[in-house]
Write an enzyme that holds these catalytic residues in place. Structure first.
Site, short mmCIF file in Angstrom:
data_model
loop_
_atom_site.label_atom_id
_atom_site.label_comp_id
_atom_site.label_asym_id
_atom_site.label_seq_id
_atom_site.Cartn_x
_atom_site.Cartn_y
_atom_site.Cartn_z
N GLU A 45 48.57 38.61 42.94
CA GLU A 45 47.48 39.76 42.84
C GLU A 45 46.37 39.07 43.89
O GLU A 45 45.73 38.02 43.27
CB GLU A 45 46.84 40.17 41.63
CG GLU A 45 45.82 41.33 42.23
CD GLU A 45 45.09 42.04 40.73
OE1 GLU A 45 44.71 43.03 41.08
OE2 GLU A 45 45.20 41.53 40.09
N GLU A 70 40.88 35.24 43.01
CA GLU A 70 39.56 35.67 43.22
C GLU A 70 38.82 34.65 43.88
O GLU A 70 38.55 33.49 43.58
CB GLU A 70 39.35 36.01 41.92
CG GLU A 70 37.88 36.54 41.62
CD GLU A 70 37.25 37.61 42.60
OE1 GLU A 70 38.02 38.63 42.70
OE2 GLU A 70 36.12 37.55 43.28
N ASP A 97 39.09 31.63 48.66
CA ASP A 97 38.98 32.84 49.72
C ASP A 97 40.70 33.16 50.37
O ASP A 97 41.27 32.18 50.61
CB ASP A 97 38.15 32.53 51.01
CG ASP A 97 38.03 33.83 51.75
OD1 ASP A 97 39.08 34.55 52.15
OD2 ASP A 97 36.92 33.98 52.32
N ASP A 119 38.13 45.36 48.70
CA ASP A 119 36.88 45.58 49.19
C ASP A 119 36.96 46.36 50.81
O ASP A 119 37.77 45.83 51.51
CB ASP A 119 35.99 44.42 49.42
CG ASP A 119 35.40 43.84 48.23
OD1 ASP A 119 35.37 44.43 47.31
OD2 ASP A 119 35.37 42.48 48.07
N LYS A 123 32.24 48.25 57.91
CA LYS A 123 31.67 48.07 59.36
C LYS A 123 33.07 47.97 60.24
O LYS A 123 33.83 46.85 59.91
CB LYS A 123 30.46 47.23 59.78
CG LYS A 123 29.45 47.77 58.94
CD LYS A 123 28.19 46.48 59.27
CE LYS A 123 27.06 47.34 58.58
NZ LYS A 123 26.15 46.48 58.11
N ASP A 155 41.26 53.93 45.82
CA ASP A 155 40.73 55.22 45.85
C ASP A 155 39.93 55.51 47.08
O ASP A 155 39.51 56.85 47.44
CB ASP A 155 39.88 55.59 44.61
CG ASP A 155 38.49 54.82 44.78
OD1 ASP A 155 38.38 53.74 45.28
OD2 ASP A 155 37.39 55.48 44.79
N GLU A 195 40.73 47.60 36.69
CA GLU A 195 39.36 48.04 36.19
C GLU A 195 38.91 49.19 36.98
O GLU A 195 38.36 49.82 36.64
CB GLU A 195 38.39 46.82 36.02
CG GLU A 195 38.54 46.05 34.84
CD GLU A 195 39.29 44.80 35.18
OE1 GLU A 195 39.90 44.60 36.36
OE2 GLU A 195 39.23 43.89 34.36
N TYR A 196 38.87 48.96 38.49
CA TYR A 196 38.42 49.82 39.35
C TYR A 196 39.11 51.23 39.12
O TYR A 196 38.61 52.28 39.29
CB TYR A 196 38.39 49.37 40.73
CG TYR A 196 37.21 48.54 41.14
CD1 TYR A 196 36.90 47.41 40.37
CD2 TYR A 196 36.48 48.80 42.08
CE1 TYR A 196 35.69 46.56 40.80
CE2 TYR A 196 35.33 48.37 42.61
CZ TYR A 196 34.95 47.07 41.71
OH TYR A 196 33.87 46.50 42.02
N GLU A 197 40.59 50.95 38.95
CA GLU A 197 41.41 52.33 38.73
C GLU A 197 40.95 53.26 37.73
O GLU A 197 40.74 54.25 38.11
CB GLU A 197 42.80 51.83 38.68
CG GLU A 197 43.76 52.92 38.96
CD GLU A 197 45.23 52.53 38.99
OE1 GLU A 197 45.31 51.21 39.05
OE2 GLU A 197 46.14 53.34 38.79
N1 SAM Z 1 41.24 44.30 41.72
C1 SAM Z 1 40.23 44.49 40.84
C2 SAM Z 1 40.31 45.93 40.45
O1 SAM Z 1 41.09 46.76 41.09
O2 SAM Z 1 39.72 46.19 39.49
C3 SAM Z 1 38.83 44.25 41.72
C4 SAM Z 1 38.53 45.08 42.75
S1 SAM Z 1 37.02 44.46 43.53
C5 SAM Z 1 36.49 45.82 44.58
C6 SAM Z 1 37.59 43.41 44.77
C7 SAM Z 1 37.74 41.97 44.48
O3 SAM Z 1 38.46 41.17 45.46
C8 SAM Z 1 36.43 41.33 44.22
O4 SAM Z 1 36.41 40.66 43.02
C9 SAM Z 1 36.23 40.45 45.38
O5 SAM Z 1 35.53 39.29 44.92
C10 SAM Z 1 37.76 39.92 45.76
N2 SAM Z 1 38.04 39.66 47.17
C11 SAM Z 1 37.62 40.44 48.12
N3 SAM Z 1 37.94 39.63 49.35
C12 SAM Z 1 38.55 38.43 48.88
C13 SAM Z 1 39.02 37.22 49.63
N4 SAM Z 1 39.37 37.32 50.73
N5 SAM Z 1 39.58 36.37 48.71
C14 SAM Z 1 39.86 36.57 47.41
N6 SAM Z 1 39.19 37.48 46.67
C15 SAM Z 1 38.51 38.44 47.46
#
Ligand code: SAM
Length: 214
Positions: A45, A70, A97, A119, A123, A155, A195-197
């Site tokens: 994931e 993450e 990353d 995310d 932009k 969403d 969590e977000y869902e």
């Molecule tokens: N997947 C989780 C959920 O659905 O509850 C978290 C969603 S949160 C909006 C997006 C997560 O992706 C954040 O914790 C962010 O730090 C991580 N993230 C964003 N871009 C990333 C990247 N390039 N590499 C690793 N993690 C990343």
């Protein structure tokens, strides 16, 4: 999601036995079966946040190895704390990353990829940072085994429409597309909420999902 910086999170992550150390990440390609000590498939994931989804999946599917990825230590720390309360041998974490994902998994080493509530980077000039963008699909193409699937939930309708438009130019096809996962009696079977869902579906937002392959 960006939590405030939690003092000591970087050190806690560096010391955690559940996290594959950043100093050895470049040695990981081709070694995931060795890292887990078995031949089970590897599901990852990307952008797992606090890790509820992947922890639940790993608990429900002990015959599959899971890797949660993450970017931020302060977020990953929550997943690590959850693991110390309930250890699972088939779950590991990477703080990195995902841009560098092809440096951590070998060609075809991953059996399934999950993107959950990525995310949106609204932009246009940041489109390449979106995890379902064609640039990321090219990276996934390298590490995902032939016939492997990628599942994406969000969403955010604008991000989902963008993700669908990226498929053809990137050489991927949709196997499943829904704009309202929670109302689909078949697709909702076995769905594990992130969590977000939980948060956004409680607010009445429909959840979009696709499953893709190439
Ligand atoms: N997947 C989780 C959920 O659905 O509850 C978290 C969603 S949160 C909006 C997006 C997560 O992706 C954040 O914790 C962010 O730090 C991580 N993230 C964003 N871009 C990333 C990247 N390039 N590499 C690793 N993690 C990343």
């Amino acid at each position: 999601m960006r939590l405030r910086n939690i003092t000591g999170s970087r050190e806690a992550i560096a010391e955690s036995l559940y996290v594959v150390s950043e100093s050895v990440q470049t040695e990981c390609p081709g070694k995931w079966k060795e890292i887990f000590g078995n031949d089970s498939p590897v599901y990852i994931e990307i952008g797992m946040g606090k890790g509820k989804f992947i922890h639940t999946m790993a608990k429900e599917h002990p015959d599959i190895n899971y890797v949660g990825i993450e970017k931020y230590s302060s977020v990953l720390l929550r997943a690590v704390q959850k693991m110390s309360q309930e250890e699972l041998p088939n779950l590991k974490f990477l703080r990195m990353d995902a841009e560098n994902i092809t440096g951590v998994f070998g060609a075809g080493e991953v059996d399934r990829i999950y993107l959950n509530f990525s995310d949106p980077w609204p932009k246009d000039r940041h489109a390449k940072r979106r995890l379902p963008s064609r640039e990321f699909l090219a990276r996934y193409d390298t590490i995902l085994k032939k016939g492997g699937r990628l599942e994406f939930k969000t969403d955010n309708r604008a991000l989902f429409d963008f993700a669908l438009e990226e498929l053809e130019p990137a050489g991927w096809k949709a196997e499943v597309v829904t704009y309202d996962l929670h109302s689909d009696e078949k697709l909702i079977q076995g769905n594990v909420m992130t969590e977000y869902e939980e948060r956004f579906s409680a607010q009445g937002n429909p959840i979009c999902k696709y499953i893709i392959y190439r």
